[in-house]
Design an enzyme around this catalytic site. Structure first.
Site, PDB file in Angstrom:
ATOM      1  N   MET A  92      -9.867   7.084   0.766  1.00  0.00           N
ATOM      2  CA  MET A  92     -10.582   7.499   1.985  1.00  0.00           C
ATOM      3  C   MET A  92     -11.326   8.806   1.719  1.00  0.00           C
ATOM      4  O   MET A  92     -10.782   9.705   1.074  1.00  0.00           O
ATOM      5  CB  MET A  92      -9.601   7.707   3.138  1.00  0.00           C
ATOM      6  CG  MET A  92      -8.696   6.517   3.389  1.00  0.00           C
ATOM      7  SD  MET A  92      -7.696   6.763   4.868  1.00  0.00           S
ATOM      8  CE  MET A  92      -6.541   5.389   4.716  1.00  0.00           C
ATOM      9  N   MET A 119     -12.565   3.058   1.344  1.00  0.00           N
ATOM     10  CA  MET A 119     -13.036   3.393   2.693  1.00  0.00           C
ATOM     11  C   MET A 119     -13.901   4.636   2.539  1.00  0.00           C
ATOM     12  O   MET A 119     -13.520   5.746   2.904  1.00  0.00           O
ATOM     13  CB  MET A 119     -11.835   3.630   3.619  1.00  0.00           C
ATOM     14  CG  MET A 119     -11.130   2.334   4.010  1.00  0.00           C
ATOM     15  SD  MET A 119      -9.474   2.595   4.642  1.00  0.00           S
ATOM     16  CE  MET A 119      -8.555   2.586   3.103  1.00  0.00           C
ATOM     17  N   ASP A 145      -5.343  -6.786   6.036  1.00  0.00           N
ATOM     18  CA  ASP A 145      -4.892  -5.399   5.883  1.00  0.00           C
ATOM     19  C   ASP A 145      -4.716  -4.765   7.261  1.00  0.00           C
ATOM     20  O   ASP A 145      -5.683  -4.610   8.003  1.00  0.00           O
ATOM     21  CB  ASP A 145      -5.923  -4.602   5.064  1.00  0.00           C
ATOM     22  CG  ASP A 145      -5.435  -3.197   4.727  1.00  0.00           C
ATOM     23  OD1 ASP A 145      -4.291  -2.856   5.078  1.00  0.00           O
ATOM     24  OD2 ASP A 145      -6.215  -2.448   4.107  1.00  0.00           O
ATOM     25  N   MET A 192      -9.814  -6.573   8.202  1.00  0.00           N
ATOM     26  CA  MET A 192      -9.020  -5.465   8.733  1.00  0.00           C
ATOM     27  C   MET A 192      -8.448  -5.873  10.085  1.00  0.00           C
ATOM     28  O   MET A 192      -9.197  -6.244  10.996  1.00  0.00           O
ATOM     29  CB  MET A 192      -9.887  -4.203   8.897  1.00  0.00           C
ATOM     30  CG  MET A 192     -10.440  -3.619   7.610  1.00  0.00           C
ATOM     31  SD  MET A 192      -9.193  -3.213   6.374  1.00  0.00           S
ATOM     32  CE  MET A 192      -8.210  -1.977   7.241  1.00  0.00           C
ATOM     33  N   ASP A 219      -5.410   2.919  -1.172  1.00  0.00           N
ATOM     34  CA  ASP A 219      -6.377   3.214  -0.109  1.00  0.00           C
ATOM     35  C   ASP A 219      -7.115   4.512  -0.394  1.00  0.00           C
ATOM     36  O   ASP A 219      -6.542   5.598  -0.329  1.00  0.00           O
ATOM     37  CB  ASP A 219      -5.636   3.317   1.231  1.00  0.00           C
ATOM     38  CG  ASP A 219      -5.124   1.974   1.688  1.00  0.00           C
ATOM     39  OD1 ASP A 219      -5.959   1.090   1.933  1.00  0.00           O
ATOM     40  OD2 ASP A 219      -3.892   1.802   1.783  1.00  0.00           O
ATOM     41  N   HIS A 230      -1.910  -1.902  -3.783  1.00  0.00           N
ATOM     42  CA  HIS A 230      -3.095  -1.661  -2.947  1.00  0.00           C
ATOM     43  C   HIS A 230      -3.247  -0.149  -2.762  1.00  0.00           C
ATOM     44  O   HIS A 230      -2.358   0.510  -2.212  1.00  0.00           O
ATOM     45  CB  HIS A 230      -2.874  -2.356  -1.602  1.00  0.00           C
ATOM     46  CG  HIS A 230      -3.977  -2.195  -0.614  1.00  0.00           C
ATOM     47  ND1 HIS A 230      -5.001  -3.110  -0.479  1.00  0.00           N
ATOM     48  CD2 HIS A 230      -4.213  -1.252   0.321  1.00  0.00           C
ATOM     49  CE1 HIS A 230      -5.819  -2.737   0.486  1.00  0.00           C
ATOM     50  NE2 HIS A 230      -5.360  -1.600   0.999  1.00  0.00           N
ATOM     51  N   HIS A 253      -9.028  -0.067  -2.246  1.00  0.00           N
ATOM     52  CA  HIS A 253      -9.675  -0.345  -0.962  1.00  0.00           C
ATOM     53  C   HIS A 253     -10.511   0.893  -0.653  1.00  0.00           C
ATOM     54  O   HIS A 253      -9.980   1.918  -0.223  1.00  0.00           O
ATOM     55  CB  HIS A 253      -8.582  -0.588   0.102  1.00  0.00           C
ATOM     56  CG  HIS A 253      -9.109  -0.747   1.482  1.00  0.00           C
ATOM     57  ND1 HIS A 253      -8.285  -0.781   2.589  1.00  0.00           N
ATOM     58  CD2 HIS A 253     -10.374  -0.903   1.960  1.00  0.00           C
ATOM     59  CE1 HIS A 253      -9.020  -0.944   3.675  1.00  0.00           C
ATOM     60  NE2 HIS A 253     -10.284  -1.009   3.322  1.00  0.00           N
ATOM     61  N   SER A 261       0.873  -1.183   0.000  1.00  0.00           N
ATOM     62  CA  SER A 261       0.000   0.000   0.000  1.00  0.00           C
ATOM     63  C   SER A 261       0.899   1.219   0.000  1.00  0.00           C
ATOM     64  O   SER A 261       1.857   1.297   0.782  1.00  0.00           O
ATOM     65  CB  SER A 261      -0.863  -0.002   1.262  1.00  0.00           C
ATOM     66  OG  SER A 261      -1.254   1.322   1.584  1.00  0.00           O
TER      67      SER A 261
HETATM   68  C1  DX5 Z   1      -5.411   1.682   6.458  1.00  0.00           C
HETATM   69  C2  DX5 Z   1      -5.187   1.030   5.141  1.00  0.00           C
HETATM   70  C3  DX5 Z   1      -4.023   0.146   5.013  1.00  0.00           C
HETATM   71  C4  DX5 Z   1      -2.692   0.780   5.378  1.00  0.00           C
HETATM   72  C5  DX5 Z   1      -1.920  -0.316   6.018  1.00  0.00           C
HETATM   73  O1  DX5 Z   1      -6.751   1.988   6.619  1.00  0.00           O
HETATM   74  O2  DX5 Z   1      -6.302   0.254   4.762  1.00  0.00           O
HETATM   75  O3  DX5 Z   1      -3.959  -0.439   3.718  1.00  0.00           O
HETATM   76  O4  DX5 Z   1      -1.960   1.265   4.302  1.00  0.00           O
HETATM   77  O5  DX5 Z   1      -0.767   0.213   6.530  1.00  0.00           O
HETATM   78  P1  DX5 Z   1       0.141  -0.645   7.500  1.00  0.00           P
HETATM   79  O6  DX5 Z   1       0.612  -1.842   6.735  1.00  0.00           O
HETATM   80  O7  DX5 Z   1       1.217   0.303   7.889  1.00  0.00           O
HETATM   81  O8  DX5 Z   1      -0.723  -1.047   8.665  1.00  0.00           O
HETATM   82 ZN    ZN Z   2      -6.043  -0.742   2.816  1.00  0.00          ZN
END
Ligand code: DX5
Ligand code: ZN
Length: 231
Positions: free
Chosen positions: A49, A80, A186, A148, A47, A45, A78, A20
């Protein structure tokens, strides 16, 4: 010489690593992505948000489209975001897999169907407080379930180890019914716990701050993570 593309098999499953870019240096994103390509990443990946489903805002479909132009890695988003069904079309233009949150939608089945119609793989993500059996009705029709192991929103958090019990339970259900659904983890994946994640039954592991950090180059971090997965 970096070890790349080593296949780790745990219980006959090949574990994929999905870096990610959340904690990458966005001022040199091109090089950051090249580095994980060299390090043998299996997919990218991204993210997304929205500042509502989770407090931070990251980026949207235009940035995902731009990133898709600078890499040949498969892209999974992903989401969110609240009401993910309203956004899947724009992401489907350039993403290969679209993962949305169970907690963010009251149209789970319809959203999976819509993602498939748009030509992408569909995945459901579940937050730590959501029981894993909530997704049982959708296992047959989703390509993956993302567990998660942190509260979503930020990279660099510590893994909530009890969430691995959900991975184990889901693995059993999937295996009993011979579903093809893959399991992704994740949050908080690190060298110290990557073996536990693999043994719990995951197919894909998201790696954020364990790849993009100041300790070493992303490609070296990624290669070390892969080496730490038991054969
Ligand atoms: C957080 C993300 C993750 C994040 C994970 O909400 O969904 O994908 O990048 O980061 P690490 O591996 O540092 O926990
Ligand atoms: Zn993620």
């Amino acid at each position: 010489m970096l070890e790349t593309n080593k296949t780790n098999k745990v219980n006959m499953r090949t574990i994929k690593l999905a870096p990610s870019i959340l904690t990458a240096d966005f001022s040199k994103l091109f090089e950051e992505i090249r580095a994980i390509e060299r390090g043998g990443a299996d997919l990218l990946h991204l993210d997304v948000m929205d500042g509502q489903f989770v407090p931070p805002i990251t980026f949207g479909a235009d940035i995902v489209a731009a990133i898709s132009k600078i890499t040949n890695l498969p892209i999974e988003v992903h989401l969110m975001v609240t009401n993910p069904e309203q956004h899947i079309e724009s992401f489907s233009q350039t993403a290969d897999k679209i993962n949305f949150h169970f907690e963010a939608s009251d149209q789970i089945s319809e959203t999976i169907d819509a993602i498939h119609k748009l030509g992408c793989s569909a995945g459901i993500c579940i937050n730590p407080e959501t029981p894993v059996d909530m997704v049982n009705n959708y296992l047959e029709k989703t390509e993956q379930i993302m567990i998660m192991t942190i509260n979503p929103g930020w990279g660099g958090q510590t893994m909530m180890f009890e969430q691995l019990n959900k991975v184990k339970e889901l693995r059993k259900t999937i295996d009993i019914h011979k579903y093809k659904t893959q399991i992704e983890i994740d949050g908080g994946v690190k060298i110290e716990n990557i073996g536990l994640c693999a043994e719990a039954g995951a197919d894909t592991l998201v790696c954020g701050s364990s790849v993009y950090n100041s300790k070493d180059k992303p490609e070296s971090n990624l290669a070390k993570l892969r080496s730490a997965i038991p054969d």
